[in-house]
Structure formats: structure tokens, C-alpha cells
Design an enzyme around this catalytic site. Sequence first.
Site, mmCIF file in Angstrom:
data_model
loop_
_atom_site.group_PDB
_atom_site.id
_atom_site.type_symbol
_atom_site.label_atom_id
_atom_site.label_comp_id
_atom_site.label_asym_id
_atom_site.label_seq_id
_atom_site.Cartn_x
_atom_site.Cartn_y
_atom_site.Cartn_z
ATOM 1 C CG HIS A 59 -1.905 -1.038 1.287
ATOM 2 N ND1 HIS A 59 -1.628 -2.308 1.721
ATOM 3 C CD2 HIS A 59 -3.206 -1.032 0.913
ATOM 4 C CE1 HIS A 59 -2.714 -3.054 1.612
ATOM 5 N NE2 HIS A 59 -3.683 -2.310 1.123
ATOM 6 C CE LYS A 93 -19.128 18.984 -25.459
ATOM 7 N NZ LYS A 93 -20.496 19.450 -25.444
ATOM 8 C CE LYS A 148 -4.464 -4.884 -1.368
ATOM 9 N NZ LYS A 148 -5.259 -5.188 -0.172
ATOM 10 C CG ASP A 154 -23.277 18.345 -27.734
ATOM 11 O OD1 ASP A 154 -23.713 17.398 -27.062
ATOM 12 O OD2 ASP A 154 -22.208 18.929 -27.487
HETATM 13 P P1 NAP Z 1 -19.242 26.753 -22.967
HETATM 14 O O1 NAP Z 1 -18.604 26.395 -24.256
HETATM 15 O O2 NAP Z 1 -18.403 27.035 -21.787
HETATM 16 O O3 NAP Z 1 -20.205 28.020 -23.251
HETATM 17 C C1 NAP Z 1 -20.943 28.621 -22.227
HETATM 18 C C2 NAP Z 1 -21.824 29.737 -22.824
HETATM 19 O O4 NAP Z 1 -22.691 30.200 -21.818
HETATM 20 C C3 NAP Z 1 -21.035 30.939 -23.309
HETATM 21 O O5 NAP Z 1 -21.702 31.480 -24.391
HETATM 22 C C4 NAP Z 1 -21.063 31.862 -22.099
HETATM 23 O O6 NAP Z 1 -20.972 33.212 -22.424
HETATM 24 C C5 NAP Z 1 -22.448 31.598 -21.578
HETATM 25 N N1 NAP Z 1 -22.541 31.868 -20.154
HETATM 26 C C6 NAP Z 1 -21.850 31.243 -19.166
HETATM 27 N N2 NAP Z 1 -22.193 31.746 -17.980
HETATM 28 C C7 NAP Z 1 -23.101 32.714 -18.220
HETATM 29 C C8 NAP Z 1 -23.828 33.610 -17.375
HETATM 30 N N3 NAP Z 1 -23.676 33.587 -16.062
HETATM 31 N N4 NAP Z 1 -24.704 34.455 -17.947
HETATM 32 C C9 NAP Z 1 -24.879 34.465 -19.278
HETATM 33 N N5 NAP Z 1 -24.203 33.677 -20.128
HETATM 34 C C10 NAP Z 1 -23.337 32.794 -19.596
HETATM 35 O O7 NAP Z 1 -20.248 25.591 -22.503
HETATM 36 P P2 NAP Z 1 -21.107 24.624 -23.451
HETATM 37 O O8 NAP Z 1 -20.316 23.428 -23.817
HETATM 38 O O9 NAP Z 1 -21.742 25.404 -24.542
HETATM 39 O O10 NAP Z 1 -22.227 24.124 -22.424
HETATM 40 C C11 NAP Z 1 -23.247 24.984 -21.995
HETATM 41 C C12 NAP Z 1 -24.208 24.198 -21.096
HETATM 42 O O11 NAP Z 1 -24.854 23.187 -21.861
HETATM 43 C C13 NAP Z 1 -23.508 23.449 -19.962
HETATM 44 O O12 NAP Z 1 -24.258 23.616 -18.778
HETATM 45 C C14 NAP Z 1 -23.526 22.021 -20.402
HETATM 46 O O13 NAP Z 1 -23.534 21.111 -19.332
HETATM 47 C C15 NAP Z 1 -24.817 21.960 -21.190
HETATM 48 N N6 NAP Z 1 -24.844 20.881 -22.199
HETATM 49 C C16 NAP Z 1 -25.918 20.061 -22.184
HETATM 50 C C17 NAP Z 1 -25.992 19.046 -23.116
HETATM 51 C C18 NAP Z 1 -27.165 18.100 -23.094
HETATM 52 O O14 NAP Z 1 -27.069 17.026 -23.689
HETATM 53 N N7 NAP Z 1 -28.280 18.459 -22.496
HETATM 54 C C19 NAP Z 1 -24.999 18.883 -24.099
HETATM 55 C C20 NAP Z 1 -23.934 19.785 -24.089
HETATM 56 C C21 NAP Z 1 -23.866 20.779 -23.144
HETATM 57 P P3 NAP Z 1 -19.565 33.944 -22.654
HETATM 58 O O15 NAP Z 1 -19.165 33.682 -24.061
HETATM 59 O O16 NAP Z 1 -19.860 35.348 -22.367
HETATM 60 O O17 NAP Z 1 -18.615 33.340 -21.657
#
Ligand code: NAP
Length: 453
Positions: free
Chosen positions: A106, A276, A131, A312
Amino acid sequence: MARLDSIQSLQNKGSLAEWRLDLFSRIDIAWMQTLLQDSSGPVLLTVRKSSQGGKFQGTERQRKGLIRRLLALEPPFFDLECDTSPRFIREMMREHPKTQFILSYHDFSKNPIDLERIYFSMQKYPAFSYKIAKTVNSTNEALALLLFAKEHPKASVICMGKRGEFARVLGPVVGNLIGYASADSKRPTAPGQLNAATLNTIYRYPALNQQTAIYGLIGDPIEKSRGHLYHNRAFQTLGLNAVYIKMKVKPKELPQFIQQAVAIGIQGLSVTIPLKEEILPFLDEIEPKAQQIGAVNTLLFKEGKIRGTNTDGLGALDAIEKRALVKGKKIVLLGAGGAARAIAFEAKTRGADVLILNRTVERAKRLAADLGCQGGRLDEVPDDYDILINASPCSMPIDPKKIRPFTLAMDVVYSPRETDFLKQAAFTQCQLIYGEEMFLNQAARQTAFWLKQ
Ligand code: NAP
């Protein structure tokens, strides 16, 4: 201590029960004998000293005396630490040929260790398994240990600590002869240990073996992701010998991660923020749509090549088009990050008119220029749109009064399910689309990408 009946039920399913006797306040040898005789499955006895992470209170002489008395009961398995005196280890192994010995090492420090040297020094004893339990600080460190186990059939590696959780799932896949889980869901006996119920129900641990295909998620943060729940259930439904684990990987760790992922035989990955785009230089082929988006969320490792795609946008648009086709509709997209980019491209491809609004207006304008549409600030929501999508992690990125009644409102965030944005949209009688639906759609498309190639 976990209840005896829960341990027995695990033993009935083929598990080995470890009795950590150093955690007992008193050990009655007659009771131990009855316990061994009545046990419904194989038992491993351990009396660990403090230098090896144990809690035995007495002297080393007392510990050896107890080990002698316990081995006289001929338990099926016994754990002996490799830093116990060599004469004692040899004597015990010689005198108790019916017991299978786990020789253990360990290391709870954060320092690197010389695995080859440790393993070589352990091999002077004829143990059932050697182990090596080590605290790991990163996914890459855990993968290095797993690769060691894969290359050394009698080695069992245990990756301790939070970063090692996924590696505990992969034990049988790399050929570990022994792995550990707590019987009690609330009380792990080592850091990072998963409980038996989680291993068995989510990961189907008893069915994992060296033929199991490995899939997973990489990114940071990964804690909130439900990918492991979805994909492991999907593999089970499809009758596949495959497992999906979550691995925290930072951009600077990618070069070593990719090398080790190939070496260990990973077949597919989901990719989340912030990787990504960072992952693109490591890919051999990128699907045309993902190339256009400039980001991938899915990787396939096949025939020595890594292929990337992006599901996405498809996931989001599939969810929207279940309600209404987007061709000719006006979509307002809040956010200009990775998710927004993928959704915007797919919406344009399907004939929608897209307006991108973002906190950082330059970013909205850049994405809009790439797409040939309009971009602006978050306070520029127009009155005449059909669909409003929150593609930012912010729960309410605009003035709630700007949500137009009776339109379609979607949030990409799926944890929590009810964001402020969706609550307000429900209040204004919009038709709602939860982030969960997008998640399930994009995950289903990932499964298809991995399996249909
Ligand atoms: P990202 O690339 O970091 O982009 C975030 C975006 O949100 C940017 O445009 C940012 O603006 C804006 N933002 C962040 N905080 C903010 C605030 N407080 N007020 C206003 N705008 C704000 O992230 P992403 O990959 O696009 O992901 C965004 C969200 O989608 C995440 O929560 C993620 O978990 C979710 N998501 C969900 C799925 C699903 O399958 N449901 C798939 C992918 C992602 P700025 O440019 O000004 O920083």
C-alpha cells in the site's frame, strides 16, 4: 459494520468477503472458526498494521501471533503485507498450503512509485496475487496502474482516492484477480472505494471480464454527468459486454491520456467541456458536420484510428422537431459556446432562421458570421420568435419578461431539471423541452456512432 446478511447475500452472488480484523475491537478465535464454517462463500482475512493503512492496535509480535492463530483455521484467502518480516511470510506460506495468499503493498502518498521494482520484490513469494494499492492523483496515473495489471497477469492494482474510482470498476477488465467494494453503501473501508450495490447495479461488475469493451466520458467537471447511468443501461439492454466509466481529464493531460487510452483498448469516448475543441489535434478523422462546427463530443477508436463526431446539435434538434419542424422558424439562441455552436449549425442545416445572443457579444457575432446569421447582446431578444433556447449554463440569462408566451422554450442544462428559465417559460405557458431530452437523444446517437461503424 455492514450487516452480516448483506455480506452473505453478496457472497451468494460469488463475491469474496474480506474480514478486516484490524478494525475489530476484540477477536474471538472460536467465533472466527464458526464464522468461517458457516460462511456462504469464500472469505479473505486481513489484519493490517498502521504503516499499511490498517488500524491494528497491538505490537507487531501480537499481530503475528494473531495471524498464526487465524491461519490455523485455514481460511480460503489471507492478506499479508509485503513489508512483514520475510521469514514470517515464508513460514506462513509454507505451513498453510490450503490458504491462498494475497501479498499486498500500500502507498497512500502522492509520490510516484517504481511499479516494476515493487512487483519484482514481491514475486520472491509464491502468492495467489500480488496486490499493489496506490493513491492516485489523476486519471493518467490510474491508467498507468491499470496498464501494469493488464501486462502482469498475477498483479492486482487498486487505485485509491477519488481519481481512482473509475479504475476500481475496470479491475476485471484488465485482469485483476482481486478488487474491493464496501458492503455498506455509507462506509467505504478505503478512500475512493465504491460500494457493492453501485458496482453491481450500475456497472454490472460481476459480468465484466477481459473481453469487456471500454467506453467512457472525459472532461472536467464530470461529476454531474449522468452518462454512466444512461450508457451502462443501454449496453445492458443491447446485450453488450461493455462498460462506461467517467474520467476527469484536463487539457494538458490529453497527450498522455490518448496514448494510454489506445494502449488499454478504449473503444469509444464521450467528450465534454473543456475538451471538445482541445481534442481535435489528436483525431485522425473528423465527420464533416463536426468539422464545420469545430468541436466534437464523441470519439470512436477503431482499426488504429480515432474518429470524431458531434451529436449535441442533433440531440437538441431531434427534441425540438418532435414538437415542430424548424424549417422557416425563427430561433433565438442564448449563448455562443460549444453547445450553442452545435445547435446553431444543426438548426441552420434544417432550414431555421437563427439569432445568436450572448453575454460576450463579440463571440455571438463571430459565431453568427460563421453561420451567415445575426448576433447580438442578451438584452436584444426580439418580440417575434418561435423558439427560444437557453444554451448557457446560466439558470436565467435574460430578463424573464422577454420570454414570449405560447412559444417553444428549451434549456440545454439537465441538472437541475427545472431551471429558472424553464420555470418562467412554464409560467408564460410555453411548451417546454428539458435538457434531459437533448441529453438522451445525443447519447443515443453516440451509441449508434460507436456500434454502427
Ligand atoms: P461553454 O462552451 O463554456 O459556453 C458557455 C456559454 O454560456 C457561453 O456562451 C457563455 O458566455 C455563456 N454563459 C456562461 N455563464 C453565463 C452567465 N452567467 N450568464 C450568461 N451567459 C453565460 O459551454 P457549453 O459546452 O456550450 O455548455 C453549456 C451548457 O450546456 C452546460 O451547462 C452544459 O452542461 C450543457 N450541455 C448540455 C448538453 C445536453 O445534452 N443536455 C450537451 C452539451 C452541453 P460567454 O461567451 O460570455 O462566456
